[in-house]
Design an enzyme around this catalytic site. Structure first.
Site, PDB file in Angstrom:
ATOM      1  CE  LYS A  13      -3.872   1.919   1.976  1.00 40.06           C
ATOM      2  NZ  LYS A  13      -4.764   2.154   0.910  1.00 40.06           N
TER       3      LYS A  13
HETATM    4  N1  PXG Z   1      -7.565  -2.102  -2.899  1.00 41.61           N
HETATM    5  C1  PXG Z   1      -7.296  -1.051  -2.698  1.00 41.61           C
HETATM    6  C2  PXG Z   1      -6.189  -0.866  -4.085  1.00 41.61           C
HETATM    7  C3  PXG Z   1      -7.167  -0.044  -1.422  1.00 41.61           C
HETATM    8  O1  PXG Z   1      -6.590   1.552  -2.051  1.00 41.61           O
HETATM    9  C4  PXG Z   1      -8.638  -1.225  -0.360  1.00 41.61           C
HETATM   10  C5  PXG Z   1      -8.601  -2.802  -2.124  1.00 41.61           C
HETATM   11  C6  PXG Z   1      -9.217  -1.978   0.590  1.00 41.61           C
HETATM   12  O2  PXG Z   1      -8.848  -2.247   1.874  1.00 41.61           O
HETATM   13  P1  PXG Z   1      -9.128  -2.348   3.613  1.00 41.61           P
HETATM   14  O3  PXG Z   1      -8.252  -2.365   3.994  1.00 41.61           O
HETATM   15  O4  PXG Z   1      -9.720  -1.006   3.530  1.00 41.61           O
HETATM   16  O5  PXG Z   1     -10.816  -3.368   3.050  1.00 41.61           O
HETATM   17  C7  PXG Z   1      -8.176  -0.476  -0.761  1.00 41.61           C
HETATM   18  C8  PXG Z   1      -8.100   0.279   0.906  1.00 41.61           C
HETATM   19  C9  PXG Z   1     -10.270   5.336   0.220  1.00 41.61           C
HETATM   20  C10 PXG Z   1      -9.395   4.894   1.376  1.00 41.61           C
HETATM   21  O6  PXG Z   1     -10.304   6.685   1.831  1.00 41.61           O
HETATM   22  C11 PXG Z   1      -9.414   4.143   0.231  1.00 41.61           C
HETATM   23  C12 PXG Z   1      -9.051   2.889   0.619  1.00 41.61           C
HETATM   24  C13 PXG Z   1      -9.083   2.682   2.512  1.00 41.61           C
HETATM   25  C14 PXG Z   1      -9.300   3.862   3.459  1.00 41.61           C
HETATM   26  C15 PXG Z   1      -9.940   5.076   2.794  1.00 41.61           C
HETATM   27  O7  PXG Z   1     -10.954   5.950  -0.557  1.00 41.61           O
HETATM   28  N2  PXG Z   1      -8.746   1.860   0.304  1.00 41.61           N
END
Ligand code: PXG
Length: 288
Positions: free
Chosen positions: A149
């Site tokens: 990430k």
């Molecule tokens: N794929 C990608 C590429 C992400 O960036 C997820 C999957 C989901 O992961 P989690 O661990 O959150 O279940 C993410 C996470 C936002 C925002 O503000 C985006 C994420 C997390 C928190 C906030 O759009 N992406």
């Protein structure tokens, strides 16, 4: 609003970093998006573990341990009197010079922003999202593994721009060989004949914290879960589809590329999982 910046809580207007920070110059850094619900930080350990995995993968040594970072998050939340919050934890390579060489960066920059959570519109959950499959493919694992990430989100932003241009709410990104990977900030699931299907991590997707929570929830509810390769044609033929992420929680998808999914409204299994997930957020977390 106070921001945690390199060990101190500073006012928002004083939370500044140098233009020589490699997080800015090269996207050289890692981050987490975390959420708290009513004074409980959801899956904090899982997020911190993932941050350290991401950092290790890019050879970045975080000068704080998990306990210190957890304490810093709690301190920031308390300082801002936030009970339901979005927490952005960022660690960059730090200030260096104009070359790529990370050895020139002597100290990583660590900051934590916490703010009121901007909830998705209620209609997303009631009517479901209309999304598209983007032309932009997900980064290949051998170039920049999507399990990291990192601060380098251009791949996702390009797919997001496609969604915006198509007047859709999200984009699905395929792997370079054409399998469904994930959306720009969410993992993806379909339901076919009562079973949950989601792409395996091997396809090249982020190991979503919400993804795993949903898999475990489904297993507890005796819903079969299969991590297997999905082709676009499987998406169109799905009975239900939903996305998972820290911000989205579980959000139903009702149209992909203009084609209705299932009945055209949020599916029963999706709604059952969403209810279960929201119950989990009320009890499962680190209290502060
Ligand atoms: N794929 C990608 C590429 C992400 O960036 C997820 C999957 C989901 O992961 P989690 O661990 O959150 O279940 C993410 C996470 C936002 C925002 O503000 C985006 C994420 C997390 C928190 C906030 O759009 N992406």
């Amino acid at each position: 609003m106070k921001i945690f910046l390199n060990g101190e809580l500073v006012k928002r207007e004083d939370a500044k970093i140098t233009v020589f920070d490699h997080g800015l110059l090269y996207g050289d850094g890692v981050f987490e998006g975390i959420r708290s619900y009513g004074g409980l930080i959801f899956k904090l350990k899982e997020h911190l573990d993932r941050l350290f995995v991401s950092a290790k993968a890019i050879g970045l040594v975080i000068p704080m341990n998990e306990k210190e970072l957890a304490d810093a998050i709690i301190k920031t939340l308390k300082e801002n009197s936030l009970r339901d919050a979005y927490i952005r934890l960022v660690v960059t390579r730090g200030a260096g010079d104009l070359g790529l060489d990370p050895r020139k960066c002597k100290r990583p920059t660590i900051f934590i922003i916490s703010d009121k959570i901007a909830l998705y519109p209620e209609e997303y959950y009631k009517n479901g999202l209309e999304i598209i499959i983007a032309n932009t493919r997900r980064n290949i694992k051998d170039a920049l593994n999507p399990q990291i990430k990192s601060l380098n989100y251009l791949n996702n932003i390009l797919a997001k721009i496609e969604a915006i241009k198509a007047d859709a709410e999200e984009s699905i990104m395929l792997s370079s060989d054409g399998y469904v990977a994930e959306c720009t900030g969410d993992n993806i699931f379909i339901i076919k004949d009562g079973a949950l299907i989601t792409p395996p991590l091997d396809v090249g997707v982020l190991k979503g914290v919400t993804r795993l929570a949903v898999i475990n929830l489904a297993k507890k509810e005796k819903i079969a879960v299969n991590e297997k390769m999905i082709k676009p044609v499987d998406l169109y033929a799905a009975d239900e589809c939903f996305l998972t992420g820290t911000a989205a929680e579980i959000v139903p998808v009702t149209k992909i590329d203009g084609k209705s999914i299932g009945s055209g409204g949020p599916g029963g299994v999706t709604l059952r999982l969403l209810t279960g997930f929201r119950e989990l957020t009320k009890v499962d977390g680190v209290r502060y």
